[in-house]
Design a protein around this motif. Structure first.
Motif, short mmCIF file in Angstrom:
data_model
loop_
_atom_site.label_atom_id
_atom_site.label_comp_id
_atom_site.label_asym_id
_atom_site.label_seq_id
_atom_site.Cartn_x
_atom_site.Cartn_y
_atom_site.Cartn_z
N MET A 68 0.84 -1.20 0.00
CA MET A 68 0.00 0.00 0.00
C MET A 68 0.87 1.25 0.00
SD MET A 68 -2.91 -1.22 2.73
CE MET A 68 -3.49 0.47 2.95
N TRP A 69 1.92 1.25 0.83
CA TRP A 69 2.80 2.42 0.93
C TRP A 69 3.54 2.66 -0.39
CZ3 TRP A 69 2.29 6.38 3.58
CH2 TRP A 69 1.96 6.39 4.93
N VAL A 70 3.97 1.61 -1.04
CA VAL A 70 4.65 1.78 -2.33
C VAL A 70 3.70 2.42 -3.34
CG1 VAL A 70 5.66 0.55 -4.31
CG2 VAL A 70 6.29 -0.11 -1.98
N GLY A 71 2.45 1.99 -3.34
CA GLY A 71 1.46 2.58 -4.24
C GLY A 71 1.21 4.05 -3.95
N VAL A 72 1.17 4.39 -2.65
CA VAL A 72 0.97 5.80 -2.27
C VAL A 72 2.16 6.64 -2.73
CG1 VAL A 72 0.79 7.39 -0.32
CG2 VAL A 72 -0.51 5.26 -0.31
N ALA A 73 3.38 6.12 -2.54
CA ALA A 73 4.58 6.85 -2.97
C ALA A 73 4.57 7.08 -4.48
CB ALA A 73 5.83 6.08 -2.56
N ASN A 74 4.15 6.08 -5.24
CA ASN A 74 4.07 6.24 -6.69
C ASN A 74 3.08 7.33 -7.07
OD1 ASN A 74 5.92 4.22 -7.20
ND2 ASN A 74 4.39 2.62 -7.48
N ALA A 75 1.99 7.42 -6.31
CA ALA A 75 0.96 8.42 -6.61
C ALA A 75 1.40 9.82 -6.21
CB ALA A 75 -0.34 8.06 -5.89
N LYS A 76 2.18 9.93 -5.15
CA LYS A 76 2.55 11.23 -4.61
C LYS A 76 3.83 11.82 -5.22
CE LYS A 76 -0.71 11.73 -1.47
NZ LYS A 76 -1.67 12.87 -1.48
N VAL A 77 4.76 10.97 -5.63
CA VAL A 77 6.05 11.45 -6.14
C VAL A 77 6.09 11.30 -7.66
CG1 VAL A 77 8.55 11.17 -6.03
CG2 VAL A 77 7.18 10.78 -3.98
N GLU A 78 6.24 12.39 -8.34
CA GLU A 78 6.22 12.40 -9.80
C GLU A 78 7.31 11.49 -10.36
OE1 GLU A 78 6.43 15.58 -13.53
OE2 GLU A 78 6.56 16.27 -11.46
N GLY A 79 6.92 10.63 -11.29
CA GLY A 79 7.87 9.76 -11.96
C GLY A 79 8.17 8.46 -11.23
N SER A 80 7.63 8.30 -10.03
CA SER A 80 7.88 7.08 -9.26
C SER A 80 7.07 5.92 -9.84
CB SER A 80 7.52 7.27 -7.79
OG SER A 80 7.76 6.08 -7.06
N GLN A 81 7.75 4.81 -10.12
CA GLN A 81 7.11 3.60 -10.64
C GLN A 81 7.63 2.38 -9.91
OE1 GLN A 81 7.93 3.73 -14.88
NE2 GLN A 81 6.23 5.12 -15.26
N ALA A 82 7.84 2.51 -8.63
CA ALA A 82 8.42 1.44 -7.83
C ALA A 82 7.47 0.26 -7.69
CB ALA A 82 8.80 1.96 -6.44
N THR A 83 8.04 -0.92 -7.55
CA THR A 83 7.25 -2.13 -7.29
C THR A 83 7.53 -2.68 -5.90
OG1 THR A 83 8.99 -3.49 -8.31
CG2 THR A 83 7.18 -2.76 -9.73
N SER A 84 8.49 -2.08 -5.20
CA SER A 84 8.85 -2.51 -3.85
C SER A 84 9.61 -1.39 -3.17
CB SER A 84 9.72 -3.77 -3.89
OG SER A 84 10.96 -3.48 -4.52
N ILE A 85 9.87 -1.52 -1.87
CA ILE A 85 10.66 -0.51 -1.17
C ILE A 85 12.03 -0.37 -1.81
CG2 ILE A 85 11.68 0.15 1.05
CD1 ILE A 85 8.63 0.30 1.00
N GLN A 88 14.20 10.17 -3.96
CA GLN A 88 13.18 11.18 -3.69
C GLN A 88 11.93 10.55 -3.09
OE1 GLN A 88 11.78 13.25 -7.16
NE2 GLN A 88 10.51 14.69 -6.01
N ALA A 89 11.49 9.43 -3.69
CA ALA A 89 10.30 8.74 -3.19
C ALA A 89 10.57 8.14 -1.82
CB ALA A 89 9.87 7.65 -4.17
N GLY A 90 11.78 7.63 -1.60
CA GLY A 90 12.14 7.06 -0.30
C GLY A 90 12.13 8.11 0.79
N LYS A 91 12.64 9.30 0.49
CA LYS A 91 12.65 10.39 1.46
C LYS A 91 11.23 10.80 1.83
CE LYS A 91 14.44 15.08 2.21
NZ LYS A 91 15.21 16.19 1.59
N TRP A 92 10.37 10.93 0.82
CA TRP A 92 8.97 11.30 1.08
C TRP A 92 8.29 10.24 1.93
CZ3 TRP A 92 4.38 8.89 0.33
CH2 TRP A 92 3.24 9.66 0.56
N LEU A 93 8.51 8.98 1.58
CA LEU A 93 7.83 7.89 2.27
C LEU A 93 8.27 7.81 3.73
CD1 LEU A 93 5.86 5.59 2.08
CD2 LEU A 93 7.68 4.13 1.22
#
Length: 235
Positions: free
Chosen positions: A191-208, A214-219
């Motif tokens: 769920m958190w990975v999905g939220v990070a993808n939605a909140k951080v532009e360009g994020s397309q992560a499938t796992s932590i 940038q997405a890791g810092k936000w998360l």
């Protein structure tokens, strides 16, 4: 293989992991080779389920160089000890997104399975990436890749996973809005990975492990905020 000076704590944790892990079912079909295999998601789920309370985590670094994709898998322990495996390189015959994506998925699955002892094969489902590669490279070979993409460092991966575990343990069965608690830590992580993808532009992560810095810092900041809120609810 590279490792920290000592790996005694990591070795003990891996022994605990091996006693907990359940081999996933080979449910995906490879019509070209008429065989079954475990998809990457199945390998990740089997590992994540067994990692809980072992102090272990992992990260995978993906690089590309010309006509090959390389994956390095690092097994981490909360003590700071680590083992680095790879890189594992898979040749790519066509220079398009689909071929590189197929090669990356295959390399990640193959490397992760080897690192944790998951029996994901009887197959060669990476044939979309290697279909026209030279026979001498029909099996993935370990070699040194070139340039690296920016990826989340191991310490941040461990920190975020520990924070998610702490949140999972602190969450009530039902939130104030009536939303039920995720069934497992792995579900909360997804769920958190999905939220990070939605909140951080360009994020397309499938796992932590595949989050960008940038997405890791936000998360990490957002999870810490929610942990503080949960702590306040229990005061």
């Amino acid at each position: 293989m590279n490792s920290s000076d000592k790996i005694d704590e990591l070795a003990k944790a891996l022994n605990t992991f091996r006693g907990k892990v359940r081999q996933p079912a080979k449910s995906a079909d490879n019509p070209f080779f008429k065989s079954k295999y475990v998809q990457l998601e199945g390998v990740v789920a089997a590992i994540d389920d067994a990692l809980e309370e072992t102090g272990l985590s992992y990260t995978q670094d993906v690089t590309s160089d010309g006509d090959q994709v390389s994956v390095t898998t690092v097994i981490l322990h909360e003590s700071g000890q680590y083992i680095e495996l790879g890189p594992l390189s898979v040749p790519v015959s066509k220079k398009d997104a689909q071929a590189f994506g197929s090669a990356e998925t295959y390399a990640r699955r193959y490397s992760l399975s080897a690192a944790f002892g998951i029996t994901s094969d009887i197959d060669d489902d990476g044939n979309a990436a290697t279909q026209k590669a030279p026979r001498s490279q029909s099996r993935p070979q370990y070699s040194k890749p070139a340039a690296k993409k920016a990826s989340l460092d191991g310490q941040t991966v461990v920190k975020i996973k520990q924070m998610i575990l702490a949140q999972f343990k602190a969450m009530p069965a039902t939130s104030a809005s009536g939303k039920p608690k995720p069934k497992t830590q792995a579900e909360l992580t997804k769920m958190w990975v999905g939220v990070a993808n939605a909140k951080v532009e360009g994020s397309q992560a499938t796992s932590i492990e595949t989050l960008s810095p940038q997405a890791g810092k936000w998360l990490a900041t957002e999870i810490e905020r929610q942990l503080n809120a949960l702590a306040g609810d229990h005061e």
